[in-house]
Design a protein around this motif. Sequence first.
Motif, PDB file in Angstrom:
ATOM      1  N   ARG A 382       0.832  -1.203   0.000  1.00 16.25           N
ATOM      2  CA  ARG A 382       0.000   0.000   0.000  1.00 16.25           C
ATOM      3  C   ARG A 382       0.866   1.252   0.000  1.00 16.25           C
ATOM      4  O   ARG A 382       0.553   2.252   0.643  1.00 16.25           O
ATOM      5  N   GLY A 383       1.968   1.199  -0.750  1.00 14.14           N
ATOM      6  CA  GLY A 383       2.858   2.339  -0.813  1.00 14.14           C
ATOM      7  C   GLY A 383       2.177   3.600  -1.298  1.00 14.14           C
ATOM      8  O   GLY A 383       2.394   4.688  -0.764  1.00 14.14           O
ATOM      9  N   VAL A 384       1.309   3.470  -2.306  1.00 17.30           N
ATOM     10  CA  VAL A 384       0.613   4.636  -2.846  1.00 17.30           C
ATOM     11  C   VAL A 384      -0.591   5.000  -1.999  1.00 17.30           C
ATOM     12  O   VAL A 384      -0.775   6.146  -1.593  1.00 17.30           O
ATOM     13  N   SER A 385      -1.441   4.032  -1.682  1.00 14.60           N
ATOM     14  CA  SER A 385      -2.675   4.333  -0.958  1.00 14.60           C
ATOM     15  C   SER A 385      -2.417   4.800   0.467  1.00 14.60           C
ATOM     16  O   SER A 385      -3.264   5.477   1.062  1.00 14.60           O
ATOM     17  N   SER A 386      -1.264   4.476   1.025  1.00 13.25           N
ATOM     18  CA  SER A 386      -0.945   4.943   2.378  1.00 13.25           C
ATOM     19  C   SER A 386      -0.534   6.401   2.408  1.00 13.25           C
ATOM     20  O   SER A 386      -0.402   6.991   3.480  1.00 13.25           O
ATOM     21  N   GLY A 387      -0.310   7.003   1.237  1.00 10.85           N
ATOM     22  CA  GLY A 387       0.115   8.400   1.169  1.00 10.85           C
ATOM     23  C   GLY A 387       1.612   8.574   1.062  1.00 10.85           C
ATOM     24  O   GLY A 387       2.098   9.695   0.929  1.00 10.85           O
ATOM     25  N   ILE A 388       2.363   7.485   1.088  1.00 17.12           N
ATOM     26  CA  ILE A 388       3.819   7.562   1.038  1.00 17.12           C
ATOM     27  C   ILE A 388       4.320   7.615  -0.405  1.00 17.12           C
ATOM     28  O   ILE A 388       5.327   8.260  -0.707  1.00 17.12           O
TER      29      ILE A 388
END
Length: 597
Positions: A382-388
């Motif tokens: 979830r690299g993108v969906s976590s905001g990172i």
Amino acid sequence: MPTCRTLCCSMFTATRRTMLILLPLALALAGCQGKSAGEAPSSDQASESAPAPDAAMWFTNVAPEAGINWRCAYGTDETDYILETTGPGPAWLDYDNDGDMDLFLLNGSHFNPDTLAKYRPRSAFYRNNGDGTFTDVTDSARVGFVGWGGGTLAADFDKDGWVDLYLTNSFGKNVLYRNNGDGTFSDVTNRAGVGDTLYGTSACALDFNRDGLLDIFVANYVPYDTSAAVAGKPGTSRYTIVRGVPMSMAPEGYPGVPDRLYRNNGDGTFTEVSAQAGMNKILGRGLGTVSLDYNEDGWPDLYVTNDAMQNFLYRNNRDGTFTDVALALGTAYGEGGIPAGSMGVTAGDLDNDGWSEIIVANYEDQTPSVYFNVQGRFFADRGVSSGIGGPSLIPLQWGVVLADFNLDGAKDLYFAGGHVSSRLEVRYPHSRFAQRNLLFINDGRGKFREIGQESGPGMAIILGSRGAAGADYDNDGDVDIAVTQKSAPLSLLRNDTPRRGNWLRLVLQSTKSAPNGVGARVRVSAGGLRQVSEVHAGSSYASTEDVRPLFGLGSAAVADTVEIRWPLGHVDLLTRVPANRTIRVTEGVGHEAITYP
């Protein structure tokens, strides 16, 4: 250092198209483009800046005033050879058992004789004076190593109550320094049998066979010797030309090499058992490693990051062997199933659900891999969906520190970044060698926001960072960060966050389990919030963090329960523990409050 540096086919996948759509956003958010290393604020300016009263976090570089004048040497920033692209990391340890975290800094070298004579690089060891300053004790401690250092692991390998040092070397033999307990160390490498000569990078300690002794795992990178150096010079092959620019040999031009697992024999010697343990069936290009119990079965597992190829997740089979389950569990590749240029790695519970996530720092144009643990059954990136993912897409990350910097009960993330070479930046401005490091605040549910540009002068420094490690070096109850920068002085980022929560720190004293509780899982319940942390020895990139678990409690003045599950299975339970203090817990015996002088 991924395949996309030399091969462009992956740019036409759906994932790559998504990344290109995100590129303008990432450029705006990263805040690291269009500047050079010379534009970074000076140390004096950083020290004089007062925290903004409404800042969510605030860091100040206090290395000069703390008495740390060490400078990292690692070839040139242009990097003619792959050996010059990596670099060392810092290690925190309490070598004299006075309650203050001391700092060991492994150094590199230079190929140019004139430069080598000018800087005379060597390792440095700084004793913490307990008043915010440090004293250089390298000579008296007898740890002034000279050579191409890779990474530093600090742990008590002989279980005598004194923390030892294990140094991996990129070019040369690894070294084990035994702590003599009198302020000095002795080189016991030959007797111990741990002097591997491969290109060592990161190492971690774990008790993989649960005999109460700490074993050593070493991640090795690529084959490197004189012939490899000549063959890998810029412009000599297709792997030494990147986007039309002559560069040092890309990792794809090298085969993988074996990693090493050393079993502790308990008599001052180790036995190399990686083959018997089922490792190295695929040879990797290892850069980072961390031990974690991802499935909570009480046996430590291993994660290994590799450059431009799949990563490994070694599940402990509880019989002295491991099985690589990375592909089956979803942690082998980066976003979109593409092999990533993976560097540093850490592990911890990002969403307070009781399961440890795996966070991997990746190469330029790749989001960090943020593998959320789904109850030990599989992982979801979830690299993108976590905001990172957005702010981290362009910068190239190395070290990664996971800690609750503002003590609100949620673990935050710090990424240390810098490119492998300065050769690209003339033609490609976004590929700057010197970059701003990134700081992400956690909302408590595993969602992050990058706040580095509003978090003090320590976060405004723009350099080529490598290893990073967290520790509460001033014992004020929050986590500070030491960062090594290639061809630059160390940054010691003191945490000056003005609005912070309460805290609780544990010092774990083992009686039967591995020393310092390495591998223990600590659960804390306070104010309706439940947290868990594992005790690591060796993580990030080539670094060792503070071994003392520190929990943010937010507004809670008392921890309702503190549960320590020791590596060999015993459980100690504490109730109604007051906040803002350090508690020493002795395995199976009891606990007491500690007051630092």
